[in-house]
Design a protein around this motif. Sequence first.
Motif, short mmCIF file in Angstrom:
data_model
loop_
_atom_site.label_atom_id
_atom_site.label_comp_id
_atom_site.label_asym_id
_atom_site.label_seq_id
_atom_site.Cartn_x
_atom_site.Cartn_y
_atom_site.Cartn_z
N LEU A 33 -59.85 -13.59 -59.73
CA LEU A 33 -59.31 -13.70 -61.08
C LEU A 33 -60.41 -13.68 -62.13
CD1 LEU A 33 -56.34 -16.24 -61.08
CD2 LEU A 33 -56.33 -13.90 -61.93
N ASP A 34 -61.55 -14.31 -61.83
CA ASP A 34 -62.66 -14.30 -62.78
C ASP A 34 -63.17 -12.89 -63.02
OD1 ASP A 34 -62.74 -16.97 -63.41
OD2 ASP A 34 -64.22 -17.49 -61.90
N ILE A 35 -63.32 -12.14 -61.94
CA ILE A 35 -63.77 -10.75 -62.06
C ILE A 35 -62.77 -9.95 -62.88
CG2 ILE A 35 -64.35 -8.64 -60.79
CD1 ILE A 35 -65.15 -10.46 -58.43
N LEU A 36 -61.48 -10.18 -62.63
CA LEU A 36 -60.43 -9.47 -63.37
C LEU A 36 -60.48 -9.83 -64.85
CD1 LEU A 36 -57.89 -7.67 -63.25
CD2 LEU A 36 -56.56 -9.76 -62.92
N PHE A 37 -60.59 -11.12 -65.17
CA PHE A 37 -60.65 -11.55 -66.57
C PHE A 37 -61.76 -10.83 -67.32
CE2 PHE A 37 -58.71 -15.87 -65.31
CZ PHE A 37 -57.46 -15.50 -65.78
N TYR A 38 -62.96 -10.89 -66.77
CA TYR A 38 -64.11 -10.34 -67.49
C TYR A 38 -64.09 -8.81 -67.49
CZ TYR A 38 -65.98 -15.04 -67.76
OH TYR A 38 -66.15 -16.37 -68.05
N ARG A 39 -63.55 -8.22 -66.46
CA ARG A 39 -63.42 -6.76 -66.45
C ARG A 39 -62.52 -6.30 -67.59
NH1 ARG A 39 -60.76 -2.82 -61.74
NH2 ARG A 39 -61.56 -0.87 -62.60
N PHE A 191 -53.23 -4.74 -74.29
CA PHE A 191 -52.00 -5.43 -73.90
C PHE A 191 -52.26 -6.32 -72.69
CE2 PHE A 191 -48.22 -5.42 -71.10
CZ PHE A 191 -47.32 -6.10 -71.93
N THR A 192 -53.00 -5.80 -71.71
CA THR A 192 -53.33 -6.58 -70.52
C THR A 192 -54.13 -7.82 -70.90
OG1 THR A 192 -53.36 -4.58 -69.15
CG2 THR A 192 -54.53 -6.51 -68.30
N ALA A 193 -55.10 -7.65 -71.81
CA ALA A 193 -55.93 -8.78 -72.24
C ALA A 193 -55.08 -9.86 -72.91
CB ALA A 193 -57.02 -8.29 -73.20
N VAL A 194 -54.13 -9.44 -73.73
CA VAL A 194 -53.25 -10.40 -74.43
C VAL A 194 -52.41 -11.16 -73.41
CG1 VAL A 194 -51.27 -10.61 -75.99
CG2 VAL A 194 -53.18 -9.10 -76.58
N VAL A 195 -51.93 -10.45 -72.37
CA VAL A 195 -51.07 -11.08 -71.35
C VAL A 195 -51.84 -12.11 -70.53
CG1 VAL A 195 -49.77 -10.66 -69.22
CG2 VAL A 195 -49.46 -9.16 -71.19
N PRO A 198 -53.79 -16.24 -72.02
CA PRO A 198 -53.33 -17.64 -71.90
C PRO A 198 -53.67 -18.28 -70.55
CG PRO A 198 -51.61 -16.24 -72.83
CD PRO A 198 -52.68 -15.33 -72.34
N PHE A 199 -53.86 -17.45 -69.52
CA PHE A 199 -54.16 -17.99 -68.20
C PHE A 199 -55.65 -18.27 -68.00
CE2 PHE A 199 -50.35 -15.38 -67.80
CZ PHE A 199 -49.46 -16.27 -67.20
N TYR A 200 -56.48 -17.72 -68.90
CA TYR A 200 -57.93 -17.84 -68.74
C TYR A 200 -58.43 -19.30 -68.72
CZ TYR A 200 -62.92 -17.40 -69.69
OH TYR A 200 -64.28 -17.53 -69.63
N PRO A 201 -58.01 -20.16 -69.67
CA PRO A 201 -58.54 -21.54 -69.66
C PRO A 201 -58.20 -22.31 -68.39
CG PRO A 201 -57.49 -21.03 -71.77
CD PRO A 201 -57.13 -19.92 -70.83
#
Length: 301
Positions: A33-39, A191-195, A198-201
Amino acid sequence: MPVNKYYSAAFIAFFLWGFFSFALKPLHNYASLDILFYRVFFSVLTMVTINLAFRRNVLRKDWRQFKSSTLRQKRSVISLTLGGAVFLILNWFVFIYVVNHVSVKAASLAYLICPILTTVFAFFILQEKLSKIQWIAVMISLFSCVLLSFNHFTDIFYSLIVATTYALYLVSQRKNSQMDKFLALTIQLLFTAVVILPFYPSYSGALPTEPLFYACMFFVVVFFTIIPLFLNLYALKGINSSAVGIMLYINPIITFLVAIFYYNEQVSTLQLFSYFLILISIVVFNAKALFSRRILLLNKK
């Protein structure tokens, strides 16, 4: 415009993706998930900057075209663009998990199954026609994937998820022809970043501090996200999704070779034979485009 440049775009995209594990494997200690977030976040930042700095005329042109479209056309563009974003983010997450927590060969198998699914989806959803020889190539590919699945049922499970999500992405974006491809990709990633924001924190780990992480993410974002995805979408402008799908085999063949010769993963004679069949299927599927062009060049001489 000549068809060969669209084939070249697809080839380069999938050739680059074949080496994706080089940037992902050094990050195996980080959560998927971390790799996905930053990607996603770094890709969005880069693409928005490029659009605002160098492509303002394209933005204005596409916005005028969108405003002048009918309500039905607007709904189609929005649903295809955002739907493509959903397929893309699912594909990315599962692919990252498979590479880092299952095996590189399992990731390779996913993109062996994907061209078959893409061809089938394109046939039923887009009514794309295939010649008899192209169906023969699909059957050869299917047979090779069956051989590769023997004694690898866990790999097949994850591979099917990766393959299905990307096949649906390709088919949906073939229909999404009214918008500039680079802009469409930017909107999808935004759009993906916006979705996922909220899950990042709650689901992200500690902020990475290793220079290696950011060096690898640079390659992930530029060479394994923005460039190949844009080339992929560009190729869909000139050739159908079945042809782009079959070119996808370049990716797993390179990934498979990397798994053997770089990561020293074990390989059987049956697997080698299966990949040889896949090479044959690529040539057979694209025989008309490959050999008609060669004959044309010979006639010119």
